[in-house]
Scaffold this motif. Structure first.
Motif, PDB file in Angstrom:
ATOM      1  N   GLY A  29       1.832  -5.115  -1.241  1.00  0.00           N
ATOM      2  CA  GLY A  29       2.531  -4.117  -0.438  1.00  0.00           C
ATOM      3  C   GLY A  29       3.942  -3.801  -0.915  1.00  0.00           C
ATOM      4  N   PRO A  58     -12.720   3.900   3.150  1.00  0.00           N
ATOM      5  CA  PRO A  58     -12.874   2.534   2.623  1.00  0.00           C
ATOM      6  C   PRO A  58     -12.757   1.472   3.729  1.00  0.00           C
ATOM      7  N   VAL A  72      -6.105   6.630  -5.841  1.00  0.00           N
ATOM      8  CA  VAL A  72      -4.675   6.308  -5.884  1.00  0.00           C
ATOM      9  C   VAL A  72      -4.425   5.181  -6.894  1.00  0.00           C
ATOM     10  N   HIS A 113      -4.132  -7.738   3.558  1.00  0.00           N
ATOM     11  CA  HIS A 113      -3.872  -8.566   2.378  1.00  0.00           C
ATOM     12  C   HIS A 113      -2.464  -8.267   1.945  1.00  0.00           C
ATOM     13  N   ASP A 114      -1.831  -9.200   1.245  1.00  0.00           N
ATOM     14  CA  ASP A 114      -0.525  -8.851   0.665  1.00  0.00           C
ATOM     15  C   ASP A 114      -0.246  -9.676  -0.584  1.00  0.00           C
ATOM     16  N   ARG A 147      -0.870   3.588   0.545  1.00  0.00           N
ATOM     17  CA  ARG A 147      -0.740   3.349  -0.901  1.00  0.00           C
ATOM     18  C   ARG A 147      -0.363   4.630  -1.636  1.00  0.00           C
ATOM     19  N   GLU A 199     -13.798   5.450  -1.958  1.00  0.00           N
ATOM     20  CA  GLU A 199     -12.730   6.451  -2.026  1.00  0.00           C
ATOM     21  C   GLU A 199     -13.115   7.592  -2.953  1.00  0.00           C
ATOM     22  N   ALA A 216     -11.225  -1.307   5.786  1.00  0.00           N
ATOM     23  CA  ALA A 216      -9.852  -1.751   6.037  1.00  0.00           C
ATOM     24  C   ALA A 216      -9.819  -3.277   6.102  1.00  0.00           C
ATOM     25  N   GLN A 275      -5.036   2.899   5.189  1.00  0.00           N
ATOM     26  CA  GLN A 275      -4.413   2.147   4.103  1.00  0.00           C
ATOM     27  C   GLN A 275      -4.333   2.943   2.800  1.00  0.00           C
ATOM     28  N   VAL A 276      -5.257   3.888   2.625  1.00  0.00           N
ATOM     29  CA  VAL A 276      -5.215   4.694   1.397  1.00  0.00           C
ATOM     30  C   VAL A 276      -3.968   5.576   1.415  1.00  0.00           C
TER      31      VAL A 276
END
Lengths: 248, 639
Positions: free
Chosen positions: B243, A51, B500, A56-57, B557, A45, A53, B553-554
């Motif tokens: 998340g 990045p 981020v 996940h959580d 976030r 980044e 992918a 995903q960036v």
């Protein structure tokens, strides 16, 4: 610690994918596998690169979001853990680690290591529940459940729906996933009235999604992060036969 | 202009309020229910149980979650259990006692009528879940088993090993999927809510981003229900899933919904201590461990001996010493502060001295290892995986971590916010836990809201509401879509240098230091300088890779962190404004001689509900006075 990563990169379900090599450097041994990927991604980044992918959580082994093939094994080396519970101290300094998504026809790749597991939701929708409306339940202690049955049902109910069983199986079979739900509900008195309908509908849904069949080799049990036993597959088969041959 | 909020609590005696209200509330006729479309955002215990129950009633339900499947919502991670006033143990429990414990545990900052209703419904929840096939722990006789939890002297917690949240959520998820199969609920996974759409002052829809293709989608409805959880991740490191975020409720707040008591954040005492700055989250060790584990530190500061070599006489079992009546089972806020205090004295253990021991040696000696393994086996395994230490032989090390947020959007007795048509359930609302939540009460509240309360109260709203027909071409939807798109473009256009996460970590550290387990005026005022500065830097120097119309995903976030950076300021303003200590909100200036929280009921017995007036502008405070008709607020004592 330092590692060489070979990570599957793929832009979409129809795009071609390939393994791309990255260096993961200065990784603390206490970092989890996902934290190692965070570190690699932070570097990407910062350089303005896309990045890796990955899904996940909860990062504590219960939500079932994470999952990747690590050196050919679902959730990597170690038994009874998810990828987020895998720590870098399990690897050797300098080791090469190959990271790929779950591979199964029923789990198309969305991006890189992220796959679409909605087939599991559709199998549950077919009958993975007890059909009771809110408010119509009897007093909780009015039906006794032998402790042994409750414990066994809990063993099966511990499934987190991550899909490691499918990824581990050479046939990409979802039998362990389906068996866990069928067994959990069939073992409890509350689940018995619908057992016939449930097992037939769930197995039909499983077949319709394009999962393969079970050839009893046990890779699923060996790789299940919740140690769900293939004895439940035997239970599923019994439920299925019972439903098929002994109608009311 | 400040206004006093009306919670619309029904009249009549406390124990009759809910049943009388239920019998008289307006209904929607069965054949008419299918004409109503209801949006439910979030599929945790509150969201899944609400969507399933509304579907069963015949409404047309749209269910949204950002995860790939509704089953992954963070309720899944709750470990310990769920309270219910069943009195199966014959130990003197009752609805009244559960009500009283919850009011007291919340340090008299919750609404009596709501809490009583919660205690009343607790027994129905257990019935419902058992009927769904939730495999609760059982005795050899076949009846349900119970255990004790913090803040209570009775044994009323039902559990499924250390995975109670998982089992309850899978029960609710099953009920939800049954309605999906029946065609009454449509599922929209991998969608993140970015805007609430308000038409003529009424909540009528949402704008979401499809996280797979990046497209914005609008949905219109007759009511919108938010069950989107708490905001502990504002601290970056917390026990929440990665998340979890404040975005849905913050976006609703920006559209006019009041945010209540944002400074009430629970720091859970029993978590695995921080080990390094690479760390992405903290792991909770269930509070149930305090049933058998004893918390201690060495008496002598700087004692670096191996714990097993420190003799009994040189250990300080400080919770048992300070609170003999409740011992290791004091409420979470009290335990967390005591742990912080002994570590501040230099008696903490482990790397950095931020930790205390949770020791099972006595329990193993008393009950045998097999019994302890049966009760907590998966937790001990989890501890081993993370730390590499075997807690059967060496005491666990624990330290507090952000875990749950009592604050949330303000709701009345019907669970409706000040915006008509916007309902808020579960952790996302502020309602039942006051300034501190007791263990095993979050699951109870989420399910009470979703299974039993909302399905009744939303009917009352719909029966009376005159809602014009709308579609997503309406100007309010187009405006909301434009706002959401502009924000995404703005994030992508910064093209700065800092990631981020680096901003999120910095924000988290600031809050943990000055608005965490204890707060003071100086620190809070500093934060009011630092947070806007960090926010400004974020919008100047953040790097968001990729593009808007893809799986990114960036970008996900970045949007959440941008909202945390706005929200954090409100949290600090609320903490500064509340010049008293209560529950988890500990203002150092207001404490008793022995360091306990000192409430000020004359000035602060109210819910602080804040109205948004623009980023960086002073929000407007509205108050809901808390009137205690049935319990008398006293100095909380667990001694």
């Amino acid at each position: 610690m330092d590692f060489i990563l070979k990570v599957w990169r793929q832009n979409g379900p129809d795009a071609p994918g390939r393994l791309v090599t990255y260096e993961a450097t200065n990784i603390p041994p206490e970092a989890s596998f996902l934290e190692m990927l965070d570190i690699v991604n932070a570097g990407l980044e910062a350089r303005g690169e896309d990045p890796i992918a990955f899904e996940h959580d909860c990062r504590e082994g219960i939500c079932g979001s994470c999952g990747m093939m690590i050196n050919g094994r679902p959730h990597g080396p170690g038994r009874g853990i998810t990828t987020c519970q895998l720590y870098m101290r399990q690897f050797k300094d300098g080791q090469t680690i190959v990271v790929e998504p779950w591979r199964a026809k029923a789990f198309p790749v969305i991006k890189d290591l992220v796959v679409d597991r909605s087939a599991f939701d559709r199998i549950i929708a077919a009958g993975g529940y007890i059909s009771i409306n809110t408010g119509s339940a009897p007093e909780a202690n009015s039906i006794l459940v032998p402790k042994e049955d409750a414990d066994l049902a809990m063993d099966a109910a511990a499934c987190i729906g991550c899909g490691a069983c499918v990824a581990a199986c050479k046939n990409a079979s979802a039998m362990l996933f389906v068996a866990a739900k069928v067994a959990h509900l069939a073992l409890l008195p509350q689940g018995k009235p619908e057992r016939r309908r449930r097992v037939l509908a769930m197995v039909a849904a499983m077949d319709a999604e394009g999962f393969g069949n079970c050839t009893n080799e046990g890779e699923c049990e060996a790789e299940c992060p919740k140690n769900i036993s293939i004895a439940h597959i035997a239970r599923l088969n019994r439920e299925y036969l019972r439903a098929k041959f002994f109608s009311r | 202009m400040d206004t006093t909020l009306d919670a619309k609590v029904p009249s009549g005696p406390l124990e009759r309020k809910w049943s009388d209200y239920k019998s008289t509330i307006k209904l929607v006729a069965p054949a008419n229910k299918r004409k109503y479309t209801l949006i439910v955002v979030g599929t945790g215990l509150a969201g899944a149980s609400a969507a399933a129950s509304l579907g069963e009633l015949g409404y047309n339900v749209l269910s949204f979650c950002f995860q790939d499947s509704p089953r992954r919502a963070h309720s899944i991670a709750a470990q310990g259990g769920i309270n219910a006033a069943k009195n199966y143990q014959n130990d003197g429990d009752s609805v009244w006692r559960l009500f009283y414990d919850t009011i007291k545990g919340g340090d008299y900052r919750s609404r009596e009528a709501n809490v009583y209703r919660l205690a009343e419904l607790s027994v129905n929840i257990i019935d419902q879940c058992v009927a769904q096939g939730v495999p609760f722990a059982r005795e050899y006789s076949g009846v349900l088993a119970n255990r004790s939890f913090g803040g209570a002297q009775v044994s009323r917690t039902f559990y499924a090993r250390g995975q109670t949240g998982q089992q309850l959520l899978l029960g609710a998820y099953g009920a939800l999927m049954r309605q999906v199969a029946a065609g009454r609920v449509r599922l929209f996974p991998r969608r993140e809510m970015l805007e609430l759409v308000v038409v003529d002052g009424v909540a009528r829809g949402i704008v979401v981003r499809n996280l797979v293709d990046g497209k914005l989608e609008s949905y219109v409805a007759d009511a919108v229900c938010l069950a989107t959880g708490g905001y502990s991740n504002v601290y970056f490191l917390s026990t929440n899933a990665k998340g979890c975020n404040v975005t849905a409720i913050w976006r609703a707040h920006r559209k006019g919904a009041f945010f209540a008591n944002p400074c009430f954040t629970q720091i859970h005492p029993t978590c695995i201590p921080v080990s390094g700055d690479y760390q992405s989250k903290l792991t909770l060790m269930s509070e149930s461990l305090r049933n058998d584990g004893r918390v201690w530190v060495p008496k002598q500061a700087g004692d670096r001996r191996h714990p097993n070599q420190i003799p009994e006489a040189e250990r300080d079992y400080f919770l048992e010493r300070k609170y003999p009546a409740y011992g290791n089972l004091v409420p979470r806020d009290v335990a967390s502060r005591s742990i912080k205090a002994v570590c501040d004295e230099g008696r903490g253990v482990g790397p950095g001295g931020r930790g205390v021991y949770l020791d099972f040696a006595d329990a193993i000696k008393r009950d045998g290892r097999a019994v302890i393994e049966q009760k907590y086996g998966n937790l001990f395994d989890m501890y081993y995986e993370i730390t590499g230490e075997n807690a059967y032989e060496v005491p666990m090390r624990i330290y507090p971590a952000p875990h749950y947020t009592m604050g949330g959007l303000w709701v009345d007795y019907n669970l409706m916010s000040n915006l008509p048509g916007l309902f808020v359930l579960g952790e996302a609302n502020f309602s039942d836990h006051g300034a501190n939540r007791l263990g095993a009460s979050a699951l109870m509240q989420g399910l009470a809201d979703g299974y039993f309360i909302l399905p009744v109260t939303i009917g009352g709203y719909l029966a009376d509401a005159r809602l014009p027909k709308l579609d997503t071409d309406h100007a309010a939807f187009k405006d909301a879509e434009r706002e959401a798109a502009a924000r995404i473009e703005k994030l992508l256009a910064v093209r700065g240098k800092r990631t981020v996460d680096s901003f999120h970590r910095e924000l988290g550290l600031l809050l943990w230091d000055k608005c965490g387990m204890s707060r003071n005026e100086t620190g809070l005022k500093e934060l009011l300088e630092q947070i806007p500065a960090l926010r400004e830097e974020f919008w100047r120097d953040v790097t968001v890779t990729g593009s808007a119309g893809t799986f990114n995903q960036v970008l996900e976030r970045a949007g959440r962190v941008a909202d945390f950076l706005e929200f954090a300021e409100l949290m600090v303003i609320d903490a500064l404004e509340r010049r008293e200590s209560c529950g988890a909100h500990f203002r150092e200036e207001y404490q008793t001689e022995d360091g306990e929280a000192l409430r000020n009921d004359d000035l602060y017995a109210y819910v602080a509900a804040w109205e948004f007036t623009g980023v960086g502008n002073r929000p407007i405070l509205h108050k809901e006075p808390l009137i205690f008709e049935y319990v008398k607020p006293t100095q909380r004592s667990y001694k």
